[in-house]
Design an enzyme around this catalytic site. Structure first.
Site, PDB file in Angstrom:
ATOM      1  N   ASN A 211       1.024  -1.149   0.020  1.00 48.94           N
ATOM      2  CA  ASN A 211       0.120  -0.107   0.017  1.00 48.94           C
ATOM      3  C   ASN A 211       1.016   1.207   0.052  1.00 48.94           C
ATOM      4  O   ASN A 211       2.152   1.212  -0.137  1.00 48.94           O
ATOM      5  CB  ASN A 211      -0.903  -0.074   1.032  1.00 48.94           C
ATOM      6  CG  ASN A 211      -0.225  -0.152   2.429  1.00 48.94           C
ATOM      7  OD1 ASN A 211       0.607   0.960   2.810  1.00 48.94           O
ATOM      8  ND2 ASN A 211      -0.380  -1.073   3.393  1.00 48.94           N
ATOM      9  N   ASP A 279      -4.537  -6.160   5.010  1.00 41.22           N
ATOM     10  CA  ASP A 279      -5.379  -6.850   5.720  1.00 41.22           C
ATOM     11  C   ASP A 279      -5.369  -8.225   5.320  1.00 41.22           C
ATOM     12  O   ASP A 279      -5.851  -9.244   6.112  1.00 41.22           O
ATOM     13  CB  ASP A 279      -6.809  -6.234   5.393  1.00 41.22           C
ATOM     14  CG  ASP A 279      -7.189  -4.856   5.935  1.00 41.22           C
ATOM     15  OD1 ASP A 279      -6.752  -4.690   7.254  1.00 41.22           O
ATOM     16  OD2 ASP A 279      -7.652  -3.995   5.357  1.00 41.22           O
ATOM     17  N   LYS A 289       8.915 -17.684  -9.544  1.00 38.23           N
ATOM     18  CA  LYS A 289       8.350 -16.765 -10.036  1.00 38.23           C
ATOM     19  C   LYS A 289       7.200 -17.285 -11.072  1.00 38.23           C
ATOM     20  O   LYS A 289       7.392 -18.137 -11.799  1.00 38.23           O
ATOM     21  CB  LYS A 289       9.381 -15.939 -10.997  1.00 38.23           C
ATOM     22  CG  LYS A 289       8.811 -14.834 -11.599  1.00 38.23           C
ATOM     23  CD  LYS A 289       9.718 -14.113 -12.686  1.00 38.23           C
ATOM     24  CE  LYS A 289       9.052 -12.983 -13.316  1.00 38.23           C
ATOM     25  NZ  LYS A 289       9.657 -12.280 -14.371  1.00 38.23           N
ATOM     26  N   PRO A 307      -3.618 -11.632  10.662  1.00 36.60           N
ATOM     27  CA  PRO A 307      -3.831 -11.189  12.057  1.00 36.60           C
ATOM     28  C   PRO A 307      -3.746  -9.797  12.311  1.00 36.60           C
ATOM     29  O   PRO A 307      -2.982  -9.086  11.865  1.00 36.60           O
ATOM     30  CB  PRO A 307      -2.458 -11.910  12.855  1.00 36.60           C
ATOM     31  CG  PRO A 307      -1.244 -11.892  11.675  1.00 36.60           C
ATOM     32  CD  PRO A 307      -1.964 -12.043  10.660  1.00 36.60           C
ATOM     33  N   ASP A 308      -4.730  -9.237  13.142  1.00 39.64           N
ATOM     34  CA  ASP A 308      -4.673  -7.883  13.593  1.00 39.64           C
ATOM     35  C   ASP A 308      -3.513  -7.817  14.951  1.00 39.64           C
ATOM     36  O   ASP A 308      -3.675  -8.187  15.960  1.00 39.64           O
ATOM     37  CB  ASP A 308      -6.231  -7.508  13.996  1.00 39.64           C
ATOM     38  CG  ASP A 308      -6.370  -6.072  13.989  1.00 39.64           C
ATOM     39  OD1 ASP A 308      -5.380  -5.225  14.762  1.00 39.64           O
ATOM     40  OD2 ASP A 308      -7.309  -5.495  13.501  1.00 39.64           O
ATOM     41  N   ILE A 309      -2.668  -6.864  14.375  1.00 42.97           N
ATOM     42  CA  ILE A 309      -1.569  -6.767  15.253  1.00 42.97           C
ATOM     43  C   ILE A 309      -2.087  -5.994  16.564  1.00 42.97           C
ATOM     44  O   ILE A 309      -1.773  -6.516  17.685  1.00 42.97           O
ATOM     45  CB  ILE A 309      -0.414  -6.180  14.607  1.00 42.97           C
ATOM     46  CG1 ILE A 309      -0.158  -6.853  13.191  1.00 42.97           C
ATOM     47  CG2 ILE A 309       0.830  -5.909  15.671  1.00 42.97           C
ATOM     48  CD1 ILE A 309       1.028  -6.302  12.252  1.00 42.97           C
ATOM     49  N   PHE A 327      -4.500   3.761  15.030  1.00 37.41           N
ATOM     50  CA  PHE A 327      -4.786   4.802  14.023  1.00 37.41           C
ATOM     51  C   PHE A 327      -5.888   4.221  13.116  1.00 37.41           C
ATOM     52  O   PHE A 327      -6.335   2.971  13.141  1.00 37.41           O
ATOM     53  CB  PHE A 327      -3.559   4.850  12.991  1.00 37.41           C
ATOM     54  CG  PHE A 327      -2.695   5.920  13.575  1.00 37.41           C
ATOM     55  CD1 PHE A 327      -1.863   5.498  14.513  1.00 37.41           C
ATOM     56  CD2 PHE A 327      -2.546   7.137  12.893  1.00 37.41           C
ATOM     57  CE1 PHE A 327      -1.075   6.575  15.010  1.00 37.41           C
ATOM     58  CE2 PHE A 327      -1.470   8.232  13.264  1.00 37.41           C
ATOM     59  CZ  PHE A 327      -0.867   7.749  14.228  1.00 37.41           C
ATOM     60  N   LYS A 341     -13.545   1.139  15.440  1.00 31.19           N
ATOM     61  CA  LYS A 341     -12.423   0.374  15.673  1.00 31.19           C
ATOM     62  C   LYS A 341     -11.686   0.386  17.050  1.00 31.19           C
ATOM     63  O   LYS A 341     -11.088  -0.536  17.635  1.00 31.19           O
ATOM     64  CB  LYS A 341     -11.232   0.943  14.759  1.00 31.19           C
ATOM     65  CG  LYS A 341     -11.154   0.534  13.392  1.00 31.19           C
ATOM     66  CD  LYS A 341     -10.246   1.196  12.342  1.00 31.19           C
ATOM     67  CE  LYS A 341     -10.744   0.751  11.014  1.00 31.19           C
ATOM     68  NZ  LYS A 341     -10.157   1.351   9.902  1.00 31.19           N
ATOM     69  N   LYS A 345     -11.272  -3.298  18.655  1.00 31.26           N
ATOM     70  CA  LYS A 345      -9.728  -3.673  18.789  1.00 31.26           C
ATOM     71  C   LYS A 345      -9.356  -3.406  20.290  1.00 31.26           C
ATOM     72  O   LYS A 345      -8.092  -3.743  20.627  1.00 31.26           O
ATOM     73  CB  LYS A 345      -8.773  -2.965  17.852  1.00 31.26           C
ATOM     74  CG  LYS A 345      -9.131  -2.956  16.340  1.00 31.26           C
ATOM     75  CD  LYS A 345      -8.274  -2.502  15.671  1.00 31.26           C
ATOM     76  CE  LYS A 345      -8.669  -2.541  14.102  1.00 31.26           C
ATOM     77  NZ  LYS A 345      -7.543  -2.882  13.189  1.00 31.26           N
TER      78      LYS A 345
HETATM   79  N1  CTP Z   1      -3.791  -2.806  12.462  1.00 33.38           N
HETATM   80  C1  CTP Z   1      -3.120  -3.873  12.800  1.00 33.38           C
HETATM   81  N2  CTP Z   1      -3.106  -4.795  12.209  1.00 33.38           N
HETATM   82  C2  CTP Z   1      -3.909  -5.282  11.243  1.00 33.38           C
HETATM   83  C3  CTP Z   1      -4.677  -4.256  10.487  1.00 33.38           C
HETATM   84  C4  CTP Z   1      -4.666  -3.055  11.105  1.00 33.38           C
HETATM   85  O1  CTP Z   1      -2.336  -3.535  13.642  1.00 33.38           O
HETATM   86  N3  CTP Z   1      -3.959  -6.382  10.345  1.00 33.38           N
HETATM   87  C5  CTP Z   1      -4.029  -1.549  12.941  1.00 33.38           C
HETATM   88  C6  CTP Z   1      -3.408  -0.245  12.253  1.00 33.38           C
HETATM   89  O2  CTP Z   1      -1.918  -0.051  12.559  1.00 33.38           O
HETATM   90  C7  CTP Z   1      -4.330   0.740  12.653  1.00 33.38           C
HETATM   91  C8  CTP Z   1      -5.440   0.162  13.315  1.00 33.38           C
HETATM   92  O3  CTP Z   1      -5.446  -1.119  13.203  1.00 33.38           O
HETATM   93  O4  CTP Z   1      -3.687   1.244  13.876  1.00 33.38           O
HETATM   94  C9  CTP Z   1      -6.639   0.404  12.170  1.00 33.38           C
HETATM   95  O5  CTP Z   1      -5.992  -0.057  10.757  1.00 33.38           O
HETATM   96  P1  CTP Z   1      -6.912   0.197   9.626  1.00 33.38           P
HETATM   97  O6  CTP Z   1      -6.226  -0.278   8.254  1.00 33.38           O
HETATM   98  O7  CTP Z   1      -7.452   1.800   9.539  1.00 33.38           O
HETATM   99  O8  CTP Z   1      -8.025  -0.700  10.122  1.00 33.38           O
HETATM  100  P2  CTP Z   1      -8.825  -2.207   9.658  1.00 33.38           P
HETATM  101  O9  CTP Z   1      -8.830  -2.884  10.806  1.00 33.38           O
HETATM  102  O10 CTP Z   1      -7.624  -2.792   8.445  1.00 33.38           O
HETATM  103  O11 CTP Z   1     -10.027  -2.039   8.986  1.00 33.38           O
HETATM  104  P3  CTP Z   1     -10.527  -1.573   7.670  1.00 33.38           P
HETATM  105  O12 CTP Z   1      -9.554  -2.060   6.524  1.00 33.38           O
HETATM  106  O13 CTP Z   1     -11.676  -2.387   7.419  1.00 33.38           O
HETATM  107  O14 CTP Z   1     -10.757  -0.226   7.422  1.00 33.38           O
END
Ligand code: CTP
Length: 402
Positions: A211, A279, A289, A307-309, A327, A341, A345
């Site tokens: 990204n 995500d 390749k 995983p959501d960190i 964020f 969020k 979270k």
């Molecule tokens: N974050 C994280 N791990 C992930 C996704 C997000 O730690 N796999 C954290 C980001 O660093 C940020 C917060 O979660 O502090 C929100 O990230 P964002 O990308 O805005 O949210 P998402 O949970 O990915 O939701 P969406 O993509 O549906 O907006």
């Protein structure tokens, strides 16, 4: 070498007999290795000449708001951008009133209205003017906005009266400048984890999903926390900006590696999740390749959630940092999504920002954030990412000390 070495002060000199002391202040700042650029008001110019200031500061002195040459060389926005601190010395009752009301009718007041840098004022005026209810109210307004003040001192004044109104001595102003510019080590002994940048999710050995995150916001937060004395572990995805000074770097590529690095860095007093984590990752990665096969369909990528960190660290029981800051970068329904969020979270704070293309925030140098805490929502004005970082670090220091 002085702590002021390499710092830059924009010195605004307004009209008062104390303007002559500005010369001594410039001398002290230059001796400390601090860069000084002067802005002289019309009235200030009645007491001290641009030539004197220029000779002492070894820099151009700015006087005109509408000067084509000056705007060409350095506009009023640029003047404040190039400075670490704005100092108004002497600050007359008039300029304090203009600052409190947000008037911008000359170069000095326009710079003061347009700045997002810290401001220090050294008031100097007749004792009755200083004690007047209007000046009292203006000073209260300015202090409420975070403007620092030094003096005035009490003593015999040029107008043959006695009382508070004399500008602080240049040496005292120098100390106040040092205090304003050299933040105290409020986070000494604290450990803070910061995530920053994008993640790269491999497709094959040469391709990945990524990204547009530059890492600027996360890296400046890490730098600002380190400046306050924190031990900082910066877990960064691939970025092209330099490592901030004084932080421990953990370089990762994927979200899975970022999570592992954060878990390995625990325990921490606080954690700030500024990374733009992918995500999804590719489940059917290829060891070799992927080649174009003439006549066959394009390959499909099978995506599985990462995983959501933030959520994982916020759910790490006794190892959970006391303060977890997330964020929320959104393009639609900013506040509703950000509040969601915060709850989902289990974060303590969310820094919400609108990253629609027209805001220029993603990958840019400025940010406009809304800080969501248990106490409510604060809308911060648009400012440079470094300034957002500085203010956020100060807030984190406050929260950890309570
Ligand atoms: N974050 C994280 N791990 C992930 C996704 C997000 O730690 N796999 C954290 C980001 O660093 C940020 C917060 O979660 O502090 C929100 O990230 P964002 O990308 O805005 O949210 P998402 O949970 O990915 O939701 P969406 O993509 O549906 O907006």
């Amino acid at each position: 070498m002085s702590g002021l070495s390499g710092k830059r002060v924009l010195l605004i000199i307004s009209g008062g007999i104390a303007a002559f002391k500005a010369a001594e202040l410039i001398r002290l700042l230059r001796r400390a290795g601090c860069g000084v650029t002067c802005v002289l008001t019309d009235n200030g110019g009645q007491f001290v000449t641009p030539l004197t200031l220029q000779a002492l500061s070894e820099a151009k002195v700015y006087t005109e708001l509408f000067s084509l040459t000056d705007e060409n060389e350095m506009g009023h926005i640029q003047l404040s951008r190039a400075a670490d601190l704005l100092v108004v010395a002497p600050a007359t009752a008039n300029i304090l009133a203009k600052m409190a009301c947000g008037l911008a009718d000359d170069l000095a007041s326009t710079v003061l209205l347009a700045t997002d840098k810290p401001v220090l004022v050294a008031p100097a005026m007749n004792v009755r003017m200083w004690l007047h209810a209007a000046t009292r109210a203006n000073m209260a307004t300015l202090k409420g906005r975070g403007v620092a003040a030094i003096g005035p001192n009490e003593g015999a004044m040029a107008c043959n009266e006695y009382g508070p109104g004399r500008m602080a001595e240049p040496a005292e102003i120098l100390t106040a400048i040092e205090t304003a510019l050299l933040p105290s080590k409020k986070l000494a002994g604290r450990h803070v984890i910061v995530t920053s940048g994008p993640t790269h999710e491999p497709i094959d050995p040469v391709r990945y999903l990524a990204n547009r995150s530059s890492g600027r916001q996360g890296h400046s937060i890490a730098a600002a926390l380190a400046e306050l004395g924190a031990r900082v572990t910066l877990v960064s995805g691939p970025v092209s900006i330099p490592d901030p000074a004084g932080v421990t770097m953990r370089r990762v590529e994927s979200a899975a590696q970022m999570l592992a690095a954060c878990q390995a860095a625990l325990p921490a007093d606080a954690a700030v999740f500024a990374a733009a984590v992918a995500d999804w990752r590719v489940a059917n990665t290829s060891e070799g390749k992927i080649k174009k096969q003439p006549g066959t369909a394009a390959p499909s990528l099978e995506l599985v959630p990462n995983p959501d960190i933030l959520a994982t660290i916020a759910a790490s029981g006794p190892a959970r940092p006391r303060l977890v800051v997330g964020f929320a970068a959104e393009t639609d329904d900013l506040m509703a999504n950000a509040q969601g969020k915060l709850r989902r979270k289990n974060a303590d704070w969310i820094v919400a920002n609108d990253v629609s293309t027209e805001t220029g925030i993603m990958g840019g140098v400025e940010n406009e954030i809304h800080l969501i805490t248990a106490a409510g929502v604060e809308d911060w004005p648009r400012m440079e990412k470094q300034e957002v970082a500085r203010r956020l670090a100060a807030r984190i220091a406050e929260a950890l000390s309570s």
